[in-house]
Scaffold this active site. Structure first.
Site, PDB file in Angstrom:
ATOM      1  N   THR A  50      13.697  31.858 -80.406  1.00 22.09           N
ATOM      2  CA  THR A  50      13.925  32.263 -79.018  1.00 22.09           C
ATOM      3  C   THR A  50      13.305  33.619 -78.717  1.00 22.09           C
ATOM      4  O   THR A  50      12.789  33.843 -77.618  1.00 22.09           O
ATOM      5  CB  THR A  50      15.453  32.319 -78.757  1.00 22.09           C
ATOM      6  OG1 THR A  50      15.977  31.024 -79.025  1.00 22.09           O
ATOM      7  CG2 THR A  50      15.777  32.689 -77.339  1.00 22.09           C
ATOM      8  N   ASP A  94      10.080  26.730 -84.010  1.00 27.54           N
ATOM      9  CA  ASP A  94      11.532  26.756 -83.853  1.00 27.54           C
ATOM     10  C   ASP A  94      12.076  26.766 -85.286  1.00 27.54           C
ATOM     11  O   ASP A  94      11.554  26.065 -86.153  1.00 27.54           O
ATOM     12  CB  ASP A  94      12.016  25.501 -83.118  1.00 27.54           C
ATOM     13  CG  ASP A  94      13.491  25.605 -82.758  1.00 27.54           C
ATOM     14  OD1 ASP A  94      13.801  25.754 -81.579  1.00 27.54           O
ATOM     15  OD2 ASP A  94      14.334  25.549 -83.693  1.00 27.54           O
ATOM     16  N   SER A  95      13.104  27.546 -85.526  1.00 22.32           N
ATOM     17  CA  SER A  95      13.493  27.704 -86.934  1.00 22.32           C
ATOM     18  C   SER A  95      14.060  26.426 -87.546  1.00 22.32           C
ATOM     19  O   SER A  95      14.174  26.323 -88.761  1.00 22.32           O
ATOM     20  CB  SER A  95      14.438  28.882 -87.126  1.00 22.32           C
ATOM     21  OG  SER A  95      15.720  28.588 -86.680  1.00 22.32           O
ATOM     22  N   THR A 134      25.456  34.362 -92.599  1.00 19.74           N
ATOM     23  CA  THR A 134      25.645  33.013 -92.080  1.00 19.74           C
ATOM     24  C   THR A 134      25.599  33.108 -90.563  1.00 19.74           C
ATOM     25  O   THR A 134      26.152  34.054 -90.000  1.00 19.74           O
ATOM     26  CB  THR A 134      27.050  32.491 -92.499  1.00 19.74           C
ATOM     27  OG1 THR A 134      27.075  32.398 -93.927  1.00 19.74           O
ATOM     28  CG2 THR A 134      27.382  31.140 -91.920  1.00 19.74           C
ATOM     29  N   THR A 188      33.043  27.077-102.149  1.00 15.43           N
ATOM     30  CA  THR A 188      34.179  26.814-101.269  1.00 15.43           C
ATOM     31  C   THR A 188      33.741  26.617 -99.811  1.00 15.43           C
ATOM     32  O   THR A 188      32.785  27.245 -99.357  1.00 15.43           O
ATOM     33  CB  THR A 188      35.244  27.937-101.333  1.00 15.43           C
ATOM     34  OG1 THR A 188      36.175  27.737-100.265  1.00 15.43           O
ATOM     35  CG2 THR A 188      34.645  29.321-101.203  1.00 15.43           C
ATOM     36  N   CYS A 219      35.493  27.642 -97.442  1.00 16.97           N
ATOM     37  CA  CYS A 219      35.953  28.840 -96.719  1.00 16.97           C
ATOM     38  C   CYS A 219      34.796  29.839 -96.641  1.00 16.97           C
ATOM     39  O   CYS A 219      34.018  29.970 -97.580  1.00 16.97           O
ATOM     40  CB  CYS A 219      37.099  29.515 -97.461  1.00 16.97           C
ATOM     41  SG  CYS A 219      38.532  28.470 -97.659  1.00 16.97           S
TER      42      CYS A 219
HETATM   43  N1  ASP Z   1      16.436  27.099 -81.804  1.00 14.19           N
HETATM   44  C1  ASP Z   1      16.115  28.501 -81.907  1.00 14.19           C
HETATM   45  C2  ASP Z   1      15.569  28.739 -83.311  1.00 14.19           C
HETATM   46  O1  ASP Z   1      16.311  28.854 -84.239  1.00 14.19           O
HETATM   47  C3  ASP Z   1      17.318  29.323 -81.640  1.00 14.19           C
HETATM   48  C4  ASP Z   1      17.124  30.804 -81.722  1.00 14.19           C
HETATM   49  O2  ASP Z   1      16.100  31.325 -82.006  1.00 14.19           O
HETATM   50  O3  ASP Z   1      18.125  31.499 -81.466  1.00 14.19           O
HETATM   51  O4  ASP Z   1      14.380  28.789 -83.475  1.00 14.19           O
END
Ligand code: ASP
Length: 346
Positions: free
Chosen positions: A15, A59-60, A168, A279, A281
């Site tokens: 993004t 896009d990731s 994360t 885990t 968690c």
């Molecule tokens: N879909 C986008 C990505 O991971 C979301 C982002 O960049 O926040 O490339």
């Protein structure tokens, strides 16, 4: 900060590198010139900034181990020319990429800061500019001796700098999209950036950077749940080529005590599949043997992942299996060691 700091910004996508198409309203990747035009501050600061971009920008969700290797190469190839590196990346899989690079860049002594944004660079309330400019400042930051203040692979988002392999993605909505549940932030950005040197890892400055980009992608994740069926687990453990499995367990590393689960896990370990207990968690660590319901895992030969994240564990497995293809015992041994701050083993 010394005036001569040089930072390379590597645009991989996400993004943060997108702009809103006025006609359709859709988000599209920006070309480098459009991107630069949105952040004129970049070229008026004391820091010398160069940029290079992946083509196409990704896009990731499409980022894979080959792309991690490309990012690691970009750092390695320009290592002598810059004081630090910023990698602009989509947020969705940023924690995987940051974890992977922490393993691929051995003996790192310069900052590699991942960042991105929740809103595209050109929109009014975007978090992109602040994230980018602060990440650049962190990448350029040196002490009086000219050494990097944070010579690690890190992730900066909103107001916190985290060790990359501890992060994360936790939120698809808020600007504070990431957390590091089992390790404190390395720095906080307010009016000033406050670093926590006692939490930062410093490698031996005399060791040269080593690039280790071999990976083996024959790994997987199996999340346990109440009512899980034998046929399903059997199918996963018999996936062709499987070499490593992250077993996501309950609480302190517990699993149903059914005999069939023990047998399937035991057989898989006997066939050479490395199974690590992680885990479900976010906070806390696996403690196999604490409850009776984890004894079967121990007996089956499942090893502990302690407090590592799934992102770091998966990428660590891919990396270790890739680097040691014929040596599963070494892989097992290193999986239970802290290689670059990714796990706490007491
Ligand atoms: N879909 C986008 C990505 O991971 C979301 C982002 O960049 O926040 O490339």
């Amino acid at each position: 900060m010394k005036k001569e700091s040089k930072v390379l910004v590597i645009l991989t996508g996400g993004t943060i590198t997108m702009v809103c198409d006025r006609e359709s309203g859709a988000l599209l990747p920006a070309d480098m010139e459009t991107f630069k035009a949105f952040v004129p501050e970049l070229f008026t600061s004391d820091i010398h900034i160069d940029m290079e971009a992946f083509t196409p920008l990704l896009d990731s969700s499409d980022v894979n181990p080959e792309n991690w290797a490309r990012m690691a190469h970009a750092v390695y190839d320009h290592y002598a020319d810059y004081d630090g590196f910023v990698i602009l990346h989509g947020t969705d899989t940023m924690s995987y990429s940051a974890s992977a690079l922490s393993f691929m860049l051995e003996n790192l002594n310069k900052p590699v800061v991942f960042t991105g944004s929740q809103l595209p660079i050109g929109t009014l309330r975007s978090d992109a500019k602040e994230n980018l400019l602060t990440a650049i400042e962190i990448a350029a930051a040196k002490d009086e001796d000219g050494n990097a203040i944070v010579p690690e692979v890190t992730l900066f988002f909103e107001d916190k700098l985290f060790r990359g392999n501890r992060t994360t993605k936790r939120n698809a909505e808020h600007f504070s999209a990431f957390n590091s549940y089992n390790y404190p932030a390395l720095a906080k950005a307010g009016v000033h950036i406050t670093y926590q040197p006692h939490l930062i890892r410093y490698n031996n400055l005399t060791l040269p950077l080593r690039l280790r980009v071999q990976t083996d992608q024959n790994v997987g994740v199996l999340k346990l749940f109440p009512g899980i069926q034998e046929a399903f687990v059997k199918q996963v453990l018999n996936a062709p080529g499987l070499r490593g499995l992250v077993l996501e367990t309950f609480g302190a590393g517990n699993a149903p005590s059914s005999e069939w689960l023990y047998r399937l896990l035991h057989d898989a370990v006997e066939r050479g599949i490395i199974i690590v207990n992680k885990t479900q968690c976010n906070t806390g660590s696996v403690e196999m043997g604490l409850y009776a319901v984890s004894m079967n895992l121990l007996k089956a030969g499942v090893i502990s992942g302690y407090d590592i994240t799934t992102e770091a564990l998966l990428t660590k497995m891919m990396y270790l299996l890739g680097e040691n293809p014929d040596n599963p015992e070494t892989v097992k041994e290193l999986l239970q060691k802290d290689l670059c701050g990714e796990v706490t083993i007491e």
